[in-house]
Write a protein that holds these residues in place. Sequence first.
Motif, PDB file in Angstrom:
ATOM      1  N   ARG A  72       0.831  -1.207   0.000  1.00  0.00           N
ATOM      2  CA  ARG A  72       0.000   0.000   0.000  1.00  0.00           C
ATOM      3  C   ARG A  72       0.865   1.255   0.000  1.00  0.00           C
ATOM      4  O   ARG A  72       0.571   2.226  -0.700  1.00  0.00           O
ATOM      5  CB  ARG A  72      -0.925  -0.037   1.214  1.00  0.00           C
ATOM      6  CG  ARG A  72      -1.825   1.181   1.387  1.00  0.00           C
ATOM      7  CD  ARG A  72      -2.840   0.908   2.467  1.00  0.00           C
ATOM      8  NE  ARG A  72      -3.465   2.138   2.922  1.00  0.00           N
ATOM      9  CZ  ARG A  72      -4.694   2.201   3.411  1.00  0.00           C
ATOM     10  NH1 ARG A  72      -5.419   1.116   3.480  1.00  0.00           N
ATOM     11  NH2 ARG A  72      -5.195   3.344   3.819  1.00  0.00           N
TER      12      ARG A  72
ATOM     13  N   THR B 174      -8.080   6.032  -1.911  1.00  0.00           N
ATOM     14  CA  THR B 174      -7.936   4.938  -0.943  1.00  0.00           C
ATOM     15  C   THR B 174      -8.618   5.269   0.382  1.00  0.00           C
ATOM     16  O   THR B 174      -8.465   6.363   0.915  1.00  0.00           O
ATOM     17  CB  THR B 174      -6.444   4.654  -0.690  1.00  0.00           C
ATOM     18  OG1 THR B 174      -5.818   4.324  -1.931  1.00  0.00           O
ATOM     19  CG2 THR B 174      -6.266   3.493   0.276  1.00  0.00           C
TER      20      THR B 174
ATOM     21  N   ASN C 207      -9.436   0.002   2.425  1.00  0.00           N
ATOM     22  CA  ASN C 207      -8.975  -0.876   1.359  1.00  0.00           C
ATOM     23  C   ASN C 207      -7.499  -0.605   1.108  1.00  0.00           C
ATOM     24  O   ASN C 207      -6.926   0.342   1.661  1.00  0.00           O
ATOM     25  CB  ASN C 207      -9.810  -0.676   0.090  1.00  0.00           C
ATOM     26  CG  ASN C 207      -9.649   0.717  -0.485  1.00  0.00           C
ATOM     27  OD1 ASN C 207      -9.460   1.692   0.235  1.00  0.00           O
ATOM     28  ND2 ASN C 207      -9.738   0.838  -1.794  1.00  0.00           N
ATOM     29  N   ASP C 208      -6.878  -1.447   0.279  1.00  0.00           N
ATOM     30  CA  ASP C 208      -5.452  -1.257   0.022  1.00  0.00           C
ATOM     31  C   ASP C 208      -5.224  -0.033  -0.857  1.00  0.00           C
ATOM     32  O   ASP C 208      -4.485   0.870  -0.485  1.00  0.00           O
ATOM     33  CB  ASP C 208      -4.848  -2.511  -0.617  1.00  0.00           C
ATOM     34  CG  ASP C 208      -4.571  -3.592   0.414  1.00  0.00           C
ATOM     35  OD1 ASP C 208      -4.468  -3.256   1.605  1.00  0.00           O
ATOM     36  OD2 ASP C 208      -4.462  -4.762   0.031  1.00  0.00           O
TER      37      ASP C 208
ATOM     38  N   GLU D 194      -6.551  -4.811  -4.381  1.00  0.00           N
ATOM     39  CA  GLU D 194      -6.307  -5.426  -3.083  1.00  0.00           C
ATOM     40  C   GLU D 194      -5.136  -6.386  -3.193  1.00  0.00           C
ATOM     41  O   GLU D 194      -5.027  -7.143  -4.159  1.00  0.00           O
ATOM     42  CB  GLU D 194      -7.542  -6.175  -2.594  1.00  0.00           C
ATOM     43  CG  GLU D 194      -8.653  -5.281  -2.111  1.00  0.00           C
ATOM     44  CD  GLU D 194      -8.263  -4.475  -0.880  1.00  0.00           C
ATOM     45  OE1 GLU D 194      -7.864  -5.085   0.137  1.00  0.00           O
ATOM     46  OE2 GLU D 194      -8.357  -3.232  -0.936  1.00  0.00           O
TER      47      GLU D 194
ATOM     48  N   GLN E 184      -3.181  -9.563  -1.439  1.00  0.00           N
ATOM     49  CA  GLN E 184      -3.464 -10.671  -0.530  1.00  0.00           C
ATOM     50  C   GLN E 184      -2.279 -11.618  -0.444  1.00  0.00           C
ATOM     51  O   GLN E 184      -1.763 -12.065  -1.474  1.00  0.00           O
ATOM     52  CB  GLN E 184      -4.675 -11.457  -1.050  1.00  0.00           C
ATOM     53  CG  GLN E 184      -5.971 -10.692  -1.009  1.00  0.00           C
ATOM     54  CD  GLN E 184      -6.817 -11.131   0.159  1.00  0.00           C
ATOM     55  OE1 GLN E 184      -7.365 -12.224   0.158  1.00  0.00           O
ATOM     56  NE2 GLN E 184      -6.918 -10.297   1.166  1.00  0.00           N
TER      57      GLN E 184
ATOM     58  N   MET F 262     -13.349 -11.992  -1.041  1.00  0.00           N
ATOM     59  CA  MET F 262     -12.909 -10.723  -1.621  1.00  0.00           C
ATOM     60  C   MET F 262     -14.008 -10.007  -2.415  1.00  0.00           C
ATOM     61  O   MET F 262     -14.120  -8.783  -2.334  1.00  0.00           O
ATOM     62  CB  MET F 262     -11.669 -10.926  -2.489  1.00  0.00           C
ATOM     63  CG  MET F 262     -10.378 -11.069  -1.700  1.00  0.00           C
ATOM     64  SD  MET F 262     -10.132  -9.781  -0.443  1.00  0.00           S
ATOM     65  CE  MET F 262     -10.236  -8.290  -1.414  1.00  0.00           C
TER      66      MET F 262
ATOM     67  N   TYR G 254     -16.312  -1.920  -0.062  1.00  0.00           N
ATOM     68  CA  TYR G 254     -15.430  -0.803  -0.393  1.00  0.00           C
ATOM     69  C   TYR G 254     -16.072   0.144  -1.405  1.00  0.00           C
ATOM     70  O   TYR G 254     -16.060   1.366  -1.223  1.00  0.00           O
ATOM     71  CB  TYR G 254     -14.096  -1.310  -0.957  1.00  0.00           C
ATOM     72  CG  TYR G 254     -13.301  -2.207  -0.040  1.00  0.00           C
ATOM     73  CD1 TYR G 254     -13.406  -2.107   1.346  1.00  0.00           C
ATOM     74  CD2 TYR G 254     -12.435  -3.177  -0.560  1.00  0.00           C
ATOM     75  CE1 TYR G 254     -12.677  -2.943   2.176  1.00  0.00           C
ATOM     76  CE2 TYR G 254     -11.705  -4.017   0.273  1.00  0.00           C
ATOM     77  CZ  TYR G 254     -11.834  -3.893   1.636  1.00  0.00           C
ATOM     78  OH  TYR G 254     -11.108  -4.718   2.457  1.00  0.00           O
TER      79      TYR G 254
ATOM     80  N   VAL H 205      -7.428  -8.161  -7.608  1.00  0.00           N
ATOM     81  CA  VAL H 205      -6.714  -8.710  -6.454  1.00  0.00           C
ATOM     82  C   VAL H 205      -5.341  -9.176  -6.910  1.00  0.00           C
ATOM     83  O   VAL H 205      -5.224  -9.875  -7.923  1.00  0.00           O
ATOM     84  CB  VAL H 205      -7.482  -9.891  -5.819  1.00  0.00           C
ATOM     85  CG1 VAL H 205      -6.600 -10.636  -4.822  1.00  0.00           C
ATOM     86  CG2 VAL H 205      -8.743  -9.394  -5.121  1.00  0.00           C
TER      87      VAL H 205
END
Length: 288
Positions: free
Chosen positions: A13, A43, A54-55, A69, A71, A78, A85, A114
């Motif tokens: 991030r 963000t 969220n990222d 995102e 992970q 997700m 989000y 993702v």
Amino acid sequence: MKARRTYKDSLFRDIFNDKKRLQGIYYALTGEKVAVKDIKITTLRGTFFEDIKNDISFMVGNRHIVLLEHQSTLSENMPLRMLWYIAKLYRQRVKTDAPYKKTRILLPAPEFYVFYNGTGETPEHWTMRLSDAFTEKTHSLELELSAFNINYDKSSELLQKCNDLKCYSIFVAQVRQKISEGKPLRQAIIEAIQYCKENDFLKDYFSNKEQREVLDMVNFKWDWNRAMEVRAEEAAEEATKKATEAKTIKVVINMLKDREPYEKISRQADTPLENVMEIAKRNNLSYN
């Protein structure tokens, strides 16, 4: 009252909440070139763990809102999280009373992605859908996201298209390699940072960032993942314990019904005599 735990940015991030880097990611994902000036970072920066955050999300002009995102432990939920989000992002954009007006409100089209870099086996690219979680089929609501495995692989099409993402993947791979060699996490991170600086992998980022900050962010992420693993292990142990206790109680009750001596029940069920007597009392099976 318990203290609320504050949220710390992940390294991913922190690196990619940057318009120039997001420009490269967007091009790699869509093939569309966009000017840095047309990117607006949106963000959700929650302060505490229970806040919705969220990222990374960003606007491309007023046309698209992109949610990314990262992970390391893949979650099948997700799509649901992405729904939360985007709902919050739209609520931030639209005034509270606006949906009740007659005129249609125009919204930027969402795109969901993702990036996975855990150790589990996955395809290089796959799709996740919210409808997969529905208990019945419906055509009323859908949310679809594209997931990519970003573990470093020279053949990865996405990593070849986005150098910053490739460099991040190389950093993570270096940390993992050094840990596998038996080095402590802190030392592995320090050596991975040095490797990236020497080989021009996110050199500008690692050169301008305090080493302590990087250590803190990576340590936090690793510790959080390990905490989740420990919780899973504890849950499994607790389930095994409960199953064993249930089996013991069943044996004791059956022997109590046959009016076997308490001492014999204790030996055969491998449980203390006091436990046998307590089970007998709770189930109205006590006798001398």
